[in-house]
Write a protein that holds these residues in place. Structure first.
Motif, short mmCIF file in Angstrom:
data_model
loop_
_atom_site.label_atom_id
_atom_site.label_comp_id
_atom_site.label_asym_id
_atom_site.label_seq_id
_atom_site.Cartn_x
_atom_site.Cartn_y
_atom_site.Cartn_z
N THR A 172 -47.04 55.63 18.50
CA THR A 172 -46.69 56.97 18.00
C THR A 172 -47.00 57.08 16.51
OG1 THR A 172 -44.96 57.18 19.66
CG2 THR A 172 -44.80 58.62 17.74
N TYR A 173 -46.65 56.06 15.74
CA TYR A 173 -46.91 56.06 14.31
C TYR A 173 -48.40 56.20 14.03
CZ TYR A 173 -47.79 54.22 9.67
OH TYR A 173 -48.26 54.07 8.38
N LYS B 187 -50.82 57.34 16.02
CA LYS B 187 -51.33 58.64 16.44
C LYS B 187 -50.99 59.71 15.39
CE LYS B 187 -51.37 58.23 21.48
NZ LYS B 187 -50.74 58.71 22.74
N ASN B 188 -49.77 59.68 14.90
CA ASN B 188 -49.36 60.65 13.88
C ASN B 188 -50.13 60.45 12.58
OD1 ASN B 188 -47.53 61.86 15.60
ND2 ASN B 188 -45.80 60.68 14.85
N ARG C 149 -53.12 59.16 12.26
CA ARG C 149 -54.49 59.61 12.51
C ARG C 149 -54.57 61.13 12.40
NH1 ARG C 149 -57.72 62.19 15.61
NH2 ARG C 149 -59.79 61.46 16.13
N ALA C 150 -53.61 61.84 13.00
CA ALA C 150 -53.60 63.30 12.95
C ALA C 150 -53.44 63.79 11.51
CB ALA C 150 -52.48 63.86 13.82
N ASN C 151 -52.58 63.14 10.75
CA ASN C 151 -52.38 63.53 9.34
C ASN C 151 -53.63 63.28 8.51
OD1 ASN C 151 -49.75 64.33 9.87
ND2 ASN C 151 -48.87 62.37 9.28
#
Length: 159
Positions: free
Chosen positions: A68-69, A71-72, A74-76
């Motif tokens: 989760t960390y 993925k977040n 990467r999105a940021n």
């Protein structure tokens, strides 16, 4: 047989990967041991399995948190990179290793308030849920759907 050998038999059994319930029962029944010793070894094995299960559950939770960390993060990073390129008014950026091109992807349907979404956009299987595809099509066609809106989905392709 002495106690060490019996413990060894149980350890060899615990190390096997092919134990289905029938084979396990048959193998335990075949071990010639006093009932108290057999019960003691099985209890030790169960405690060992409990510790393994707890460790694996914690490991799974840790891996899930890390996933989760990442993925977040990467999105940021993608949002930052796309914004930085857009702010400079560039259509394409060439670096030593990559070609970066911001582009628009299909807009995302965001449901702000499910209660406000009209019934025509809901479907019922076992629970009532909003049909995001129908909402997207309606919003894309210019209709107003209370409780929902389209969100731009701009990202940078990295080649």
């Amino acid at each position: 047989m002495n106690l060490f050998q019996l413990g060894q038999q149980y350890q060899e059994l615990a190390d096997r990967d092919d134990l289905d319930p029938t084979l396990l029962v048959d193998t335990l029944d075949s071990i010639q041991d006093a009932w108290n010793e057999k019960a003691n070894n099985i209890a030790k094995w169960i405690e060992s399995l409990d510790a393994d299960v707890e460790w694996l559950a914690n490991k799974k939770r840790s891996i899930s948190d890390e996933l989760t960390y990442r993925k977040n993060l990467r999105a940021n990073l993608m949002t930052y990179l796309t914004s930085a390129i857009d702010d400079r008014g560039l259509k394409e950026v060439h670096t030593d290793d990559y070609i970066l091109r911001p582009r628009n992807y299909k807009q995302r349907t965001v449901i702000d308030n499910e209660g406000k979404v009209p019934a025509e956009f809901k479907h019922t299987n076992e629970v009532v849920a909003v049909d995001k595809t129908a909402v997207y099509k309606a919003l894309k066609g210019g209709a107003k759907v209370p409780g929902a809106h389209l969100k731009p989905n701009r990202k940078t392709s990295i080649k």
